[in-house]
Enzyme design. Structure first.
Site, PDB file in Angstrom:
ATOM      1  N   HIS A  27       0.876  -1.214  -0.020  1.00  0.00           N
ATOM      2  CA  HIS A  27       0.180  -0.125   0.016  1.00  0.00           C
ATOM      3  C   HIS A  27       0.772   1.392  -0.102  1.00  0.00           C
ATOM      4  O   HIS A  27       0.345   2.265   0.586  1.00  0.00           O
ATOM      5  CB  HIS A  27      -0.970   0.042   1.124  1.00  0.00           C
ATOM      6  N   ARG A  28       2.141   1.285  -0.654  1.00  0.00           N
ATOM      7  CA  ARG A  28       2.958   2.259  -0.647  1.00  0.00           C
ATOM      8  C   ARG A  28       3.471   2.904   0.811  1.00  0.00           C
ATOM      9  O   ARG A  28       3.936   4.053   0.806  1.00  0.00           O
ATOM     10  CB  ARG A  28       2.511   3.491  -1.686  1.00  0.00           C
ATOM     11  N   LEU A  29       3.193   2.044   1.626  1.00  0.00           N
ATOM     12  CA  LEU A  29       3.589   2.310   3.325  1.00  0.00           C
ATOM     13  C   LEU A  29       5.111   2.009   3.366  1.00  0.00           C
ATOM     14  O   LEU A  29       5.612   1.053   4.037  1.00  0.00           O
ATOM     15  CB  LEU A  29       2.748   1.873   4.176  1.00  0.00           C
ATOM     16  N   HIS A  30       6.097   2.185   2.385  1.00  0.00           N
ATOM     17  CA  HIS A  30       7.407   1.836   2.435  1.00  0.00           C
ATOM     18  C   HIS A  30       8.180   2.185   3.516  1.00  0.00           C
ATOM     19  O   HIS A  30       7.771   3.288   4.438  1.00  0.00           O
ATOM     20  CB  HIS A  30       7.900   2.675   1.245  1.00  0.00           C
TER      21      HIS A  30
END
Length: 196
Positions: A174-177
């Site tokens: 979820h692009r929660l890098h």
């Protein structure tokens, strides 16, 4: 919960590099080198990492190339490793210095003979009227050094990027890098996290 904080960025780089060597199908040591000229015009290209450790990250090139001209005008560079198979990136920024002649000689001696000859034949980054011109120059240097070792050209050598910042980027759902930034400080390194 994220991974434990590392004591220094070089041990983490080593671990990620070993993973890349095991998983990347081609050139796990490929990296983008970004430079800028005296007017601030940026330029980026792919090169191969040929040495690394706490003193920095080393690549070799023609010292009359555009990247060398840029580095002579502005002695800072940025490196980027992108290992798609691992969904990881490492960004490195720092000052650049020449490696010693002895280091350049030692690495040049390990290159394949055609690569050594190519370093003599190429005016890297300069205009070329035709491929035939380059092939003719290659044949000339091949004849010049026939039957002997090929010495390192005086205009060819290594650069070391001495890092001031190293960021380790790991893809997360979820692009929660996850972004871990190491910054050089007096007597060592500090580490922190960045928002993705």
């Amino acid at each position: 919960m994220g991974p434990a904080m590392a004591t220094d960025p070089f041990s983490l780089f080593d671990a990620w590099f070993v993973d890349a060597e095991a998983s990347e199908p081609n050139d796990p040591n490929a990296m983008t080198v970004a430079t800028s000229d005296a007017a601030g015009q940026p330029s980026a290209r792919m090169v191969l990492l040929k040495g690394h450790g706490p003193d920095g990250f080393v690549f070799y090139t023609n010292r009359e190339s555009q990247k060398a001209d840029d580095l002579a005008a502005n002695g800072r560079a940025a490196l980027l490793f992108h290992w798609k198979s691992l969904r990881r990136q490492i960004r490195i920024e720092g000052m650049v210095e020449h490696v010693t002649d002895a280091e350049s000689d030692a690495y040049f001696a390990t290159r394949g003979r055609d690569s050594q000859l190519g370093a003599w034949a190429s005016d890297q980054s300069r205009p070329l009227d035709s491929r035939d011109t380059f092939e003719s120059r290659f044949a000339e240097v091949e004849a010049r050094f026939a039957g002997g070792d090929v010495p390192r050209p005086p205009h060819w050598g290594g650069y070391r990027v001495v890092p001031a910042r190293i960021e380790f980027w790991q893809d997360r759902a979820h692009r929660l890098h996850e972004r871990r930034l190491f910054t050089r400080a007096e007597g060592g390194w500090t580490e922190g996290l960045l928002f993705p």
